[in-house]
Design a protein around this motif. Structure first.
Motif, PDB file in Angstrom:
ATOM      1  N   ALA A  66     -13.017  -7.195  -6.255  1.00  0.00           N
ATOM      2  CA  ALA A  66     -11.586  -7.122  -5.929  1.00  0.00           C
ATOM      3  C   ALA A  66     -11.364  -7.018  -4.424  1.00  0.00           C
ATOM      4  O   ALA A  66     -10.232  -6.920  -3.974  1.00  0.00           O
ATOM      5  CB  ALA A  66     -10.963  -5.931  -6.632  1.00  0.00           C
ATOM      6  N   SER A  67     -12.434  -7.068  -3.636  1.00  0.00           N
ATOM      7  CA  SER A  67     -12.312  -6.711  -2.224  1.00  0.00           C
ATOM      8  C   SER A  67     -11.317  -7.565  -1.425  1.00  0.00           C
ATOM      9  O   SER A  67     -10.660  -7.061  -0.549  1.00  0.00           O
ATOM     10  CB  SER A  67     -13.677  -6.730  -1.546  1.00  0.00           C
ATOM     11  OG  SER A  67     -14.153  -8.052  -1.458  1.00  0.00           O
ATOM     12  N   ILE A  69      -8.828  -9.525  -2.821  1.00  0.00           N
ATOM     13  CA  ILE A  69      -7.730  -9.995  -3.676  1.00  0.00           C
ATOM     14  C   ILE A  69      -6.363  -9.837  -3.006  1.00  0.00           C
ATOM     15  O   ILE A  69      -5.521 -10.737  -3.059  1.00  0.00           O
ATOM     16  CB  ILE A  69      -7.768  -9.254  -5.040  1.00  0.00           C
ATOM     17  CG1 ILE A  69      -8.987  -9.720  -5.841  1.00  0.00           C
ATOM     18  CG2 ILE A  69      -6.493  -9.464  -5.823  1.00  0.00           C
ATOM     19  CD1 ILE A  69      -8.963 -11.148  -6.312  1.00  0.00           C
ATOM     20  N   SER A  70      -6.146  -8.701  -2.355  1.00  0.00           N
ATOM     21  CA  SER A  70      -4.845  -8.506  -1.710  1.00  0.00           C
ATOM     22  C   SER A  70      -4.647  -9.487  -0.551  1.00  0.00           C
ATOM     23  O   SER A  70      -3.545  -9.974  -0.316  1.00  0.00           O
ATOM     24  CB  SER A  70      -4.704  -7.068  -1.200  1.00  0.00           C
ATOM     25  OG  SER A  70      -4.434  -6.194  -2.262  1.00  0.00           O
ATOM     26  N   LEU A  71      -5.743  -9.774   0.157  1.00  0.00           N
ATOM     27  CA  LEU A  71      -5.645 -10.737   1.267  1.00  0.00           C
ATOM     28  C   LEU A  71      -5.282 -12.118   0.730  1.00  0.00           C
ATOM     29  O   LEU A  71      -4.438 -12.829   1.281  1.00  0.00           O
ATOM     30  CB  LEU A  71      -6.972 -10.836   2.023  1.00  0.00           C
ATOM     31  CG  LEU A  71      -7.605  -9.552   2.527  1.00  0.00           C
ATOM     32  CD1 LEU A  71      -8.827  -9.868   3.372  1.00  0.00           C
ATOM     33  CD2 LEU A  71      -6.603  -8.767   3.346  1.00  0.00           C
ATOM     34  N   ASN A  94      -2.017  -6.929   4.596  1.00  0.00           N
ATOM     35  CA  ASN A  94      -1.423  -7.924   3.704  1.00  0.00           C
ATOM     36  C   ASN A  94       0.099  -7.874   3.569  1.00  0.00           C
ATOM     37  O   ASN A  94       0.644  -8.380   2.601  1.00  0.00           O
ATOM     38  CB  ASN A  94      -2.053  -7.840   2.306  1.00  0.00           C
ATOM     39  CG  ASN A  94      -1.944  -6.441   1.761  1.00  0.00           C
ATOM     40  OD1 ASN A  94      -1.146  -5.654   2.247  1.00  0.00           O
ATOM     41  ND2 ASN A  94      -2.727  -6.133   0.764  1.00  0.00           N
ATOM     42  N   LEU A 107       0.133  -5.030  -3.474  1.00  0.00           N
ATOM     43  CA  LEU A 107      -0.681  -3.860  -3.795  1.00  0.00           C
ATOM     44  C   LEU A 107      -1.526  -4.176  -5.027  1.00  0.00           C
ATOM     45  O   LEU A 107      -0.990  -4.482  -6.085  1.00  0.00           O
ATOM     46  CB  LEU A 107       0.190  -2.629  -4.077  1.00  0.00           C
ATOM     47  CG  LEU A 107      -0.616  -1.358  -4.299  1.00  0.00           C
ATOM     48  CD1 LEU A 107      -1.113  -0.788  -2.985  1.00  0.00           C
ATOM     49  CD2 LEU A 107       0.214  -0.318  -5.028  1.00  0.00           C
ATOM     50  N   THR A 108      -2.835  -4.113  -4.855  1.00  0.00           N
ATOM     51  CA  THR A 108      -3.744  -4.424  -5.962  1.00  0.00           C
ATOM     52  C   THR A 108      -4.346  -3.154  -6.518  1.00  0.00           C
ATOM     53  O   THR A 108      -4.735  -2.264  -5.765  1.00  0.00           O
ATOM     54  CB  THR A 108      -4.871  -5.364  -5.469  1.00  0.00           C
ATOM     55  OG1 THR A 108      -4.274  -6.544  -4.963  1.00  0.00           O
ATOM     56  CG2 THR A 108      -5.833  -5.719  -6.598  1.00  0.00           C
ATOM     57  N   GLU A 109      -4.404  -3.086  -7.834  1.00  0.00           N
ATOM     58  CA  GLU A 109      -5.069  -1.963  -8.489  1.00  0.00           C
ATOM     59  C   GLU A 109      -6.272  -2.505  -9.239  1.00  0.00           C
ATOM     60  O   GLU A 109      -6.120  -3.343 -10.136  1.00  0.00           O
ATOM     61  CB  GLU A 109      -4.116  -1.250  -9.442  1.00  0.00           C
ATOM     62  CG  GLU A 109      -2.978  -0.565  -8.695  1.00  0.00           C
ATOM     63  CD  GLU A 109      -1.991   0.110  -9.622  1.00  0.00           C
ATOM     64  OE1 GLU A 109      -2.118   1.309  -9.848  1.00  0.00           O
ATOM     65  OE2 GLU A 109      -1.092  -0.585 -10.128  1.00  0.00           O
ATOM     66  N   ALA A 110      -7.459  -2.048  -8.861  1.00  0.00           N
ATOM     67  CA  ALA A 110      -8.683  -2.532  -9.510  1.00  0.00           C
ATOM     68  C   ALA A 110      -9.120  -1.523 -10.559  1.00  0.00           C
ATOM     69  O   ALA A 110      -9.335  -0.353 -10.254  1.00  0.00           O
ATOM     70  CB  ALA A 110      -9.771  -2.722  -8.464  1.00  0.00           C
ATOM     71  N   ASN A 209     -14.832  -8.939   4.632  1.00  0.00           N
ATOM     72  CA  ASN A 209     -13.867  -8.468   3.642  1.00  0.00           C
ATOM     73  C   ASN A 209     -12.525  -8.128   4.264  1.00  0.00           C
ATOM     74  O   ASN A 209     -11.685  -7.486   3.646  1.00  0.00           O
ATOM     75  CB  ASN A 209     -14.427  -7.245   2.904  1.00  0.00           C
ATOM     76  CG  ASN A 209     -15.599  -7.637   2.023  1.00  0.00           C
ATOM     77  OD1 ASN A 209     -15.535  -8.639   1.318  1.00  0.00           O
ATOM     78  ND2 ASN A 209     -16.664  -6.883   2.087  1.00  0.00           N
ATOM     79  N   GLY A 210     -12.327  -8.537   5.513  1.00  0.00           N
ATOM     80  CA  GLY A 210     -11.035  -8.329   6.159  1.00  0.00           C
ATOM     81  C   GLY A 210     -10.915  -7.026   6.928  1.00  0.00           C
ATOM     82  O   GLY A 210      -9.863  -6.746   7.501  1.00  0.00           O
TER      83      GLY A 210
END
Lengths: 233, 175
Positions: A66-67, A69-71, A94, A107-110, A209-210
């Motif tokens: 998921a690292s 995903i938000s980007l 982001n 906002l990502t929730e893993a 990973n940003g």
């Protein structure tokens, strides 16, 4: 495929919460949309102002990691809003901004190893903001003085998400290159607030990973993955 | 921050009925804190710091895995990375293991899924492998962190909302 299955609601507490509940038994790419949210999720401790007129949606993804995903989602939002001829930029990591006001957030929730709920908020047809948000938020409507066809914008966004997610899986470095270009932060002097602590330095680079590699006073390089940038010079 | 974490470890040892705690991957190092009859020593790398603590009875040592003991009369604590590691003293007391759950990534530590929600775990809770223990936010991804061991939560080592470094101990479990 993103958007093959879409759940639409007039109102939800939070599209992320609903998507989290159905994630396990749902196919990758399932989308949850609400016309408005009563408890839209922002950075922890903050709710996202989500009245009717905005785009509030969550996508269920099942990535290996998921690292980024938000980007990825922020690049999809950037392209979507750019197609509406809005002068947007990405603010690390982001947020999508017009000048210094936020028009979109991700906002990502893993959950567990490979369930990621990507929450996206876009201030589309929002005619005005509460006083406390006026200086920090804007909408497409306020910027352009007209309403946009919301369904059409949702369709563009879903197509962009499909495209950028596919790019992340196949050519991550190419997606990161796009994101770096839109975020445009390398070489800048920044101030970043990390849980109340203000860190200042020059962005030397961005890792795979940003994460920001910030050179502090004295030459030490610090890796930063969290916090809010308060100034870019 | 490093000193604070060490202080917490020492306090935890003082208040417990065990003699020694060893943590692997504590800010990238192996750290062992040992309680002797009259003193507690902390060894990290080559720096040794001695802290006097009240007299305590000698109880079984706490070491996460069977190791060969090498101990001299004047030096009971050593850096396991550089020297042969010690073995628990032979005793009739049941052995206890303390294992820390460490941050797998750099990020911000959250004890609950949202500010008003109940924390995932509290001191005294029994945790089983795979249970979500906290959230670490990095790059605006809220990562649920799962326990990789089972045990009882004895200490929460980081304050809610604070940034953590890679490998930093977050919780101490008694297994």
């Amino acid at each position: 495929m993103i958007g093959k299955k879409i759940y639409k609601f007039e109102k939800l507490d939070s599209t992320n919460d609903y998507a989290s509940k159905i994630a396990k038994e749902s196919a990758e790419g399932t989308v949850v949309i609400a016309d408005c949210q009563s408890k839209g999720k922002g950075t922890p401790g903050k709710t996202w102002f989500s009245p009717e007129g905005g785009i509030w949606l969550s996508v269920i993804l099942k990535p290996k990691s998921a690292s980024c995903i938000s980007l990825m989602a922020s690049v999809a939002v950037y392209e979507t809003l750019k197609s509406l001829k809005l002068p947007v930029r990405i603010k690390w990591p982001n947020d999508v901004m017009i000048k210094n006001k936020k028009i979109s957030g991700v906002l990502t929730e893993a959950h567990g190893k490979n369930n990621a709920i990507v929450g996206i908020g876009i201030n589309l047809n929002i005619p005005e903001f509460p006083n406390e948000l006026k200086s920090v938020a804007t909408s497409a409507m306020l910027e352009r003085g007209k309403a946009f066809n919301k369904q059409k914008v949702i369709n563009i966004l879903i197509k962009q998400l499909e495209k950028k997610y596919s790019l992340l899986k196949k050519k991550k470095e190419k997606l990161l290159k796009e994101w770096k270009k839109y975020a445009n932060i390398i070489g800048k002097q920044i101030k970043i607030n990390i849980s109340g602590e203000l860190v200042e330095g020059k962005v030397k680079d961005i890792d795979d990973n940003g994460a920001l590699m910030v050179e502090m006073a004295g030459g030490k390089v610090k890796k930063i993955t969290t916090g809010t940038i308060s100034a870019e010079l | 921050m490093q000193l604070n974490e060490l202080k917490k470890l020492i306090k935890m040892l003082e208040e417990s009925n065990v003699e020694e705690i060893e943590i692997k991957g504590f800010l990238g190092r192996t750290v062992r804190v040992t309680k002797k009859r009259a003193d507690t020593k902390v060894v990290q790398g080559r720096v040794e710091k001695e802290v006097k603590v009240p007299e305590a009875p000698q109880i079984s040592a706490v070491i996460p895995e069977p190791l060969e003991k090498v101990e001299t009369p004047n030096e009971s604590v050593m850096n396991s990375a550089a020297q042969p590691a010690p073995q628990p003293p032979k005793t009739a007391e049941p052995q206890k293991n303390f294992v820390s759950i460490n941050a797998p990534i750099i990020g911000t530590f959250y004890r609950a899924s949202s500010p008003g929600a109940k924390p995932y775990i509290e001191v005294g809770d029994r945790v089983t492998t795979g249970k979500v223990v906290c959230i670490l936010e990095a790059m605006k991804v809220m990562n649920e962190i799962e326990a990789e061991v089972s045990g009882v939560v004895r200490e929460i080592l980081v304050e809610n909302g604070k940034p953590v470094e890679y490998g930093q101990p977050l919780f101490m479990l008694e297994c």
